[in-house]
Design an enzyme around this catalytic site. Structure first.
Site, PDB file in Angstrom:
ATOM      1  CG  ASP A   1      11.417  -9.873   3.342  1.00 13.92           C
ATOM      2  OD1 ASP A   1      10.895 -10.969   3.063  1.00 13.92           O
ATOM      3  OD2 ASP A   1      10.761  -8.821   3.472  1.00 13.92           O
TER       4      ASP A   1
ATOM      5  CD  GLU B   1       4.856 -12.931   0.882  1.00 20.55           C
ATOM      6  OE1 GLU B   1       5.877 -13.082   0.186  1.00 20.55           O
ATOM      7  OE2 GLU B   1       4.175 -11.889   0.864  1.00 20.55           O
TER       8      GLU B   1
ATOM      9  CD  GLU C   1      -7.933 -50.137 -14.667  1.00 16.37           C
ATOM     10  OE1 GLU C   1      -7.095 -49.941 -15.588  1.00 16.37           O
ATOM     11  OE2 GLU C   1      -7.781 -49.701 -13.522  1.00 16.37           O
TER      12      GLU C   1
ATOM     13  CG  HIS D   1       7.230  -5.386  -0.068  1.00 14.37           C
ATOM     14  ND1 HIS D   1       8.162  -5.812  -0.983  1.00 14.37           N
ATOM     15  CD2 HIS D   1       7.640  -5.867   1.132  1.00 14.37           C
ATOM     16  CE1 HIS D   1       9.101  -6.513  -0.368  1.00 14.37           C
ATOM     17  NE2 HIS D   1       8.811  -6.556   0.916  1.00 14.37           N
TER      18      HIS D   1
ATOM     19  CD  GLN E   1       7.696  -7.343   5.132  1.00 16.03           C
ATOM     20  OE1 GLN E   1       7.510  -7.891   4.052  1.00 16.03           O
ATOM     21  NE2 GLN E   1       8.906  -7.011   5.554  1.00 16.03           N
TER      22      GLN E   1
END
Length: 428
Positions: free
Chosen positions: A352, A318, A407, A253, A250
């Site tokens: 992935d 992640e 209100e 990347h 990873q």
């Protein structure tokens, strides 16, 4: 008490050019707003050296991309899309429309409605991320999105055939060959040749993420994706070679992709560090992965599984790969993660590329408050109400009248009062 055997820089602590990125993106989007296609073409020429007669690919150009691929590659893309489509359909089937009578004569409900149009951005500058076409286009189509626009930047001077084929096989209605801020602007703002979309999804570099951020509100987005993150949680039931492979897998990347080992075994920690150094000697992407590991890599030694959970939830990574004797302990107790990969037989690369879950996931601690891209991101849960009887209208109206008065909303009160007055006699 946890110890850091290797402490990396947190991405948000490193000096960045965020202000420069913001200003650059703002300027490009402003020019696209005023100049449309001319600005898109100008920036495509500037950043990608790409200025075809039409950015939208014709059927003939798409078919040529099929012809450029082997039968095996097309079959592999089809297999991956089948897995993603099947799981997305399971998720879609879990979303139910509801209708219930909450009081006599009062009916409330909601419908799950797909967004009408979506732009799917597929990165393709450094690596042609074919899988991103599956993750966005297939999922949008399963959700029922009527118009799906897909785009990717040119790769090595032309549209990447595998990305184009993946977009087409996934069901994209329009395919464009442009990238960067100009692509996000064309889809989000619209030009004479590109009708604007209601939502944009897909990962990209810092400029793409910033363009999505600046357009958010005008259009919807999936999430703001930062550099890829991976956390490997492991104990002595696995070896350092496996952990090193999954961390570097990873880290490749990008230079700023954090890769973290969290373990309760000091031996595994040192074995993994040594294995990473060995693997970097032969890994083709070592110039990127090695830099990411040097600057952002971390090795954390925890006392036990409970402390590992606490640290992992604080990191909110992640990707979280769990390779322990009891990975289900982490499934049961962790709350902050983009996606979990449980056991040594799976890994982040499966997710992935092909296994079926979506790879567009939250980064930079966003996993504390959101999950990743899925069918539900393309859906709007819209409520409705129906009052069936005069008695029900009067009952609700009397409560509403008093609450509006509380209100100070006289106009709101009048809406209730006119119905109470008209239907009170009928109810009586």
């Amino acid at each position: 008490m946890a110890r850091w055997l290797k402490r990396g820089a947190e991405p948000e602590m490193v000096a960045s050019d965020d202000a420069k990125v913001r200003a650059t993106v703002e300027g490009i989007l402003a020019e696209i707003t005023t100049e449309g296609d001319a600005a898109v073409r100008r920036y495509s020429e500037k950043f990608d050296n790409w200025s075809p007669e039409s950015f939208r690919l014709s059927r003939a150009e798409i078919d040529a991309c099929y012809a450029a691929l082997s039968e095996q590659t097309i079959a592999d893309i089809r297999f991956a899309q089948t897995q993603i489509r099947n799981f997305a359909q399971v998720q879609r089937d879990a979303l139910r429309d509801v209708e219930v009578e909450t009081l006599p004569g009062i009916v409330l409900g909601h419908k799950n409605l797909p967004v009408n149009s979506v732009g799917c951005y597929v990165p393709g500058g450094k690596y042609p991320l074919v899988a991103s076409a599956h993750m966005s286009v297939v999922t949008a189509k399963v959700a029922g999105v009527k118009r799906v626009v897909a785009c990717a930047p040119p790769y090595q001077g032309k549209p990447n055939p595998a990305i184009v084929v993946a977009m087409d096989m996934a069901g994209a209605d329009e395919i464009y060959s442009f990238g960067g801020v100009q692509a996000i602007g064309a889809m989000g703002i619209g030009t004479a040749s590109v009708a604007p979309v209601d939502m944009i999804v897909g990962p990209g570099n810092a400029f793409v993420a910033e363009a999505k951020r600046q357009l958010f509100g005008r259009i919807g987005i999936d999430l703001l994706a930062g550099p890829t993150e991976t956390l490997v949680i492991a104990d002595e039931s696995v070896d350092g070679e496996l952990c090193a492979t999954d961390l570097l897998g990873q880290a490749e990347h990008g230079y700023n992709s954090p890769a973290v080992l969290l373990t309760n075994s000091e031996k595994l920690a040192h074995d993994t560090i040594a294995a990473i150094e060995r693997q970097l000697q032969t890994l083709p992407t070592a110039p990127i992965a090695g830099k990411a590991w040097e600057v952002y890599g971390q090795v954390i030694l925890a006392a036990d599984e409970a402390e590992m959970v606490r640290i992992a939830d604080d990191i909110a990574s992640e990707h979280v790969q769990v390779m322990t004797r009891n990975p289900d302990y982490f499934l049961a107790n962790m709350t902050n993660y983009g996606a979990l990969f449980l056991g040594p037989l799976t890994n982040v690369s499966y997710g992935d590329k092909v296994i079926g879950t979506n790879h567009t996931l939250p980064t930079r601690k966003a996993a504390r408050y959101t999950g990743g891209l899925w069918v539900g991101k393309f859906m709007k849960t819209c409520t409705y109400q129906r009052v069936l009887t005069p008695e029900a209208s009067v009952l609700i109206g009397e409560y509403c009248s008093r609450l509006c008065a509380l209100e100070g909303f006289a106009g709101h009160k009048a809406q209730a009062d006119i119905r109470v007055a008209r239907h009170g006699r009928e109810a009586a």
